[in-house]
Design a protein around this motif. Sequence first.
Motif, mmCIF file in Angstrom:
data_model
loop_
_atom_site.group_PDB
_atom_site.id
_atom_site.type_symbol
_atom_site.label_atom_id
_atom_site.label_comp_id
_atom_site.label_asym_id
_atom_site.label_seq_id
_atom_site.Cartn_x
_atom_site.Cartn_y
_atom_site.Cartn_z
ATOM 1 N N GLN A 155 0.788 -1.228 0.000
ATOM 2 C CA GLN A 155 0.000 0.000 0.000
ATOM 3 C C GLN A 155 0.827 1.289 0.000
ATOM 4 O O GLN A 155 0.288 2.358 -0.239
ATOM 5 C CB GLN A 155 -0.931 0.032 1.216
ATOM 6 N N LEU A 156 2.105 1.197 0.270
ATOM 7 C CA LEU A 156 2.912 2.417 0.376
ATOM 8 C C LEU A 156 3.115 3.048 -1.004
ATOM 9 O O LEU A 156 3.601 2.394 -1.933
ATOM 10 C CB LEU A 156 4.269 2.094 1.002
ATOM 11 N N PRO A 157 2.797 4.342 -1.159
ATOM 12 C CA PRO A 157 2.899 4.971 -2.486
ATOM 13 C C PRO A 157 4.325 5.138 -2.999
ATOM 14 O O PRO A 157 4.518 5.343 -4.200
ATOM 15 C CB PRO A 157 2.227 6.334 -2.279
ATOM 16 N N ASN A 158 5.308 5.056 -2.092
ATOM 17 C CA ASN A 158 6.700 5.183 -2.549
ATOM 18 C C ASN A 158 7.280 3.881 -3.087
ATOM 19 O O ASN A 158 8.396 3.857 -3.610
ATOM 20 C CB ASN A 158 7.592 5.690 -1.412
ATOM 21 N N MET A 159 6.509 2.793 -3.006
ATOM 22 C CA MET A 159 7.054 1.506 -3.427
ATOM 23 C C MET A 159 7.290 1.383 -4.932
ATOM 24 O O MET A 159 8.245 0.712 -5.346
ATOM 25 C CB MET A 159 6.157 0.366 -2.930
ATOM 26 N N PRO A 160 6.471 1.982 -5.813
ATOM 27 C CA PRO A 160 6.835 1.907 -7.233
ATOM 28 C C PRO A 160 8.235 2.445 -7.505
ATOM 29 O O PRO A 160 9.029 1.797 -8.196
ATOM 30 C CB PRO A 160 5.756 2.756 -7.913
ATOM 31 N N ALA A 161 8.552 3.613 -6.952
ATOM 32 C CA ALA A 161 9.886 4.190 -7.160
ATOM 33 C C ALA A 161 10.961 3.309 -6.548
ATOM 34 O O ALA A 161 12.055 3.154 -7.118
ATOM 35 C CB ALA A 161 9.945 5.592 -6.557
ATOM 36 N N CYS A 162 10.677 2.699 -5.398
ATOM 37 C CA CYS A 162 11.663 1.817 -4.751
ATOM 38 C C CYS A 162 11.938 0.587 -5.616
ATOM 39 O O CYS A 162 13.097 0.227 -5.862
ATOM 40 C CB CYS A 162 11.156 1.388 -3.385
ATOM 41 N N HIS A 163 10.875 -0.061 -6.074
ATOM 42 C CA HIS A 163 11.052 -1.258 -6.898
ATOM 43 C C HIS A 163 11.768 -0.936 -8.209
ATOM 44 O O HIS A 163 12.594 -1.717 -8.689
ATOM 45 C CB HIS A 163 9.698 -1.907 -7.188
ATOM 46 N N ILE A 164 11.440 0.207 -8.802
ATOM 47 C CA ILE A 164 12.082 0.592 -10.067
ATOM 48 C C ILE A 164 13.574 0.812 -9.866
ATOM 49 O O ILE A 164 14.398 0.369 -10.680
ATOM 50 C CB ILE A 164 11.413 1.858 -10.635
ATOM 51 N N SER A 165 13.941 1.470 -8.789
ATOM 52 C CA SER A 165 15.369 1.717 -8.550
ATOM 53 C C SER A 165 16.128 0.423 -8.290
ATOM 54 O O SER A 165 17.262 0.254 -8.748
ATOM 55 C CB SER A 165 15.543 2.679 -7.362
ATOM 56 N N ILE A 166 15.499 -0.526 -7.586
ATOM 57 C CA ILE A 166 16.134 -1.819 -7.334
ATOM 58 C C ILE A 166 16.273 -2.595 -8.642
ATOM 59 O O ILE A 166 17.332 -3.170 -8.935
ATOM 60 C CB ILE A 166 15.322 -2.629 -6.302
ATOM 61 N N GLU A 167 15.198 -2.596 -9.429
ATOM 62 C CA GLU A 167 15.181 -3.357 -10.671
ATOM 63 C C GLU A 167 16.267 -2.908 -11.645
ATOM 64 O O GLU A 167 16.876 -3.721 -12.343
ATOM 65 C CB GLU A 167 13.803 -3.220 -11.333
ATOM 66 N N HIS A 168 16.549 -1.597 -11.670
ATOM 67 C CA HIS A 168 17.461 -1.058 -12.680
ATOM 68 C C HIS A 168 18.742 -0.477 -12.083
ATOM 69 O O HIS A 168 19.486 0.226 -12.780
ATOM 70 C CB HIS A 168 16.735 -0.006 -13.510
ATOM 71 N N ASN A 169 18.964 -0.773 -10.817
ATOM 72 C CA ASN A 169 20.189 -0.330 -10.138
ATOM 73 C C ASN A 169 20.374 1.185 -10.271
ATOM 74 O O ASN A 169 21.471 1.682 -10.510
ATOM 75 C CB ASN A 169 21.414 -1.061 -10.699
ATOM 76 N N ALA A 170 19.274 1.889 -10.118
ATOM 77 C CA ALA A 170 19.308 3.351 -10.185
ATOM 78 C C ALA A 170 19.594 3.895 -8.789
ATOM 79 O O ALA A 170 18.704 3.981 -7.943
ATOM 80 C CB ALA A 170 17.988 3.886 -10.708
ATOM 81 N N GLN A 171 20.846 4.261 -8.540
ATOM 82 C CA GLN A 171 21.292 4.642 -7.209
ATOM 83 C C GLN A 171 21.276 6.151 -6.984
ATOM 84 O O GLN A 171 21.689 6.636 -5.933
ATOM 85 C CB GLN A 171 22.708 4.110 -6.978
ATOM 86 N N GLY A 172 20.798 6.898 -7.975
ATOM 87 C CA GLY A 172 20.752 8.348 -7.856
ATOM 88 C C GLY A 172 19.529 8.813 -7.080
ATOM 89 O O GLY A 172 18.940 8.059 -6.309
ATOM 90 N N PRO A 173 19.121 10.077 -7.263
ATOM 91 C CA PRO A 173 17.963 10.617 -6.537
ATOM 92 C C PRO A 173 16.726 9.759 -6.746
ATOM 93 O O PRO A 173 16.499 9.223 -7.831
ATOM 94 C CB PRO A 173 17.784 12.011 -7.163
#
Length: 425
Positions: A155-173
Amino acid sequence: MAGSNQTRVVISGIGVVSPIGIGIDSFWRNISSGVSGIDRLQSIPIENLPSKLAAEVKDFNPDEHLYNKKFIKVMSRDIQLGVSAASDAVKNAGIKRGTVDPERFGVSFGAGHIPTTPDELVEAVNRCAADDSFEITRWGEDVLGQITPLWMLRQLPNMPACHISIEHNAQGPNNTITSQDSSALLALAEAMRWIKRGAVDCMVVGACTSNINPVDLSRKNLIDLLSRDEDPKRACRPFDRDRNGTILGEGAAAFVVENYDHAVRRGAEIYAEVIGLGAGCDGSSDEQNDTGLMRAVESAVRQAGIRPSELGHINAHGKSTKIDDQVEARAYHRLFGDDAVKIPITALKSYFGHFDAGSGAVELAASILSLRHGATPATLNYETPDPLCNLDIVHGEVRPLITPTTMSVSRTSFGQSAAAILRAI
């Protein structure tokens, strides 16, 4: 802007998961052919719902889009749609591990309200029941321990951004925008600022929402202006005189937003350049106030350095309610004067309904693809012009895009507005 010293920002990848197509090819094919995704609601019972139509994403399988499939079990429908769209956008941009410096690769993503579903809590609620009453003290004493510890992650709205960064190793902002319909454009504006100040080379931007669940459907039927039409082919008709409400839907779109020089160096295919972004808020709860929308559009046009006549089309918010459409039309007339009736306007919620943050992202995808194909999609169901919305509504058939510059506009129920102007390169 070619040859200037300013950092240019471009779109180099697009991913779409929508009621009228998954992937940019099927999405554009259906939208340019006038194929609607609105139909009778199929995934849940509709007997007790006043509005029985919706725009559902059909034949969606997250396994076909996500790399880290082990995370699917902690993803709500919203999150699955958003992360899948992002995966498709990154793939579409030709980005693989090592293509972009991870520390200069970020995420700014919009999300709507993600409710729980009744089946996730029904057992816990039953444990609190006793003799036809509800004992709230049992929740803390015993029941809370019966709920899986990972439940909240859905339910957390920040989870899409979290999963995307993990999936693509996006370590920036990494940031999440929760500003309803305007979220995708505000996320794009944030990514543009990061790129222009040299903090990152590349960002994944977008938004996702699914209103197709029992909680949201029941809530929206009580508080929102939904169409009660039985005919899905005519139910959602933005700017039409006889419109009577919007239709709920679901979907997501994501974009790879990149420094132009960085995109050129890696040989990326560029869809469009972002040349203007604006935002504004009415500052009041008056739903008929158009001040925020005017400020957003005016700021975007000024930043882009163009005249109204240079807009190939406006992809309107076009919610298909009496008040929302009239307020939007009034804002264009106050801003552009006589030019307001000369700018082609399309309203794409007539294809896939309204779904909070996600609909703004899907609309933006359509505008970018219209630049690629040189065409403006027609608004569906526009039959009788509303004299209080005196605009050039593109309808009937696709219209050639005369000027390769488009503007996408979003406005929320609490007055937050955003506008983005893009042009073909």
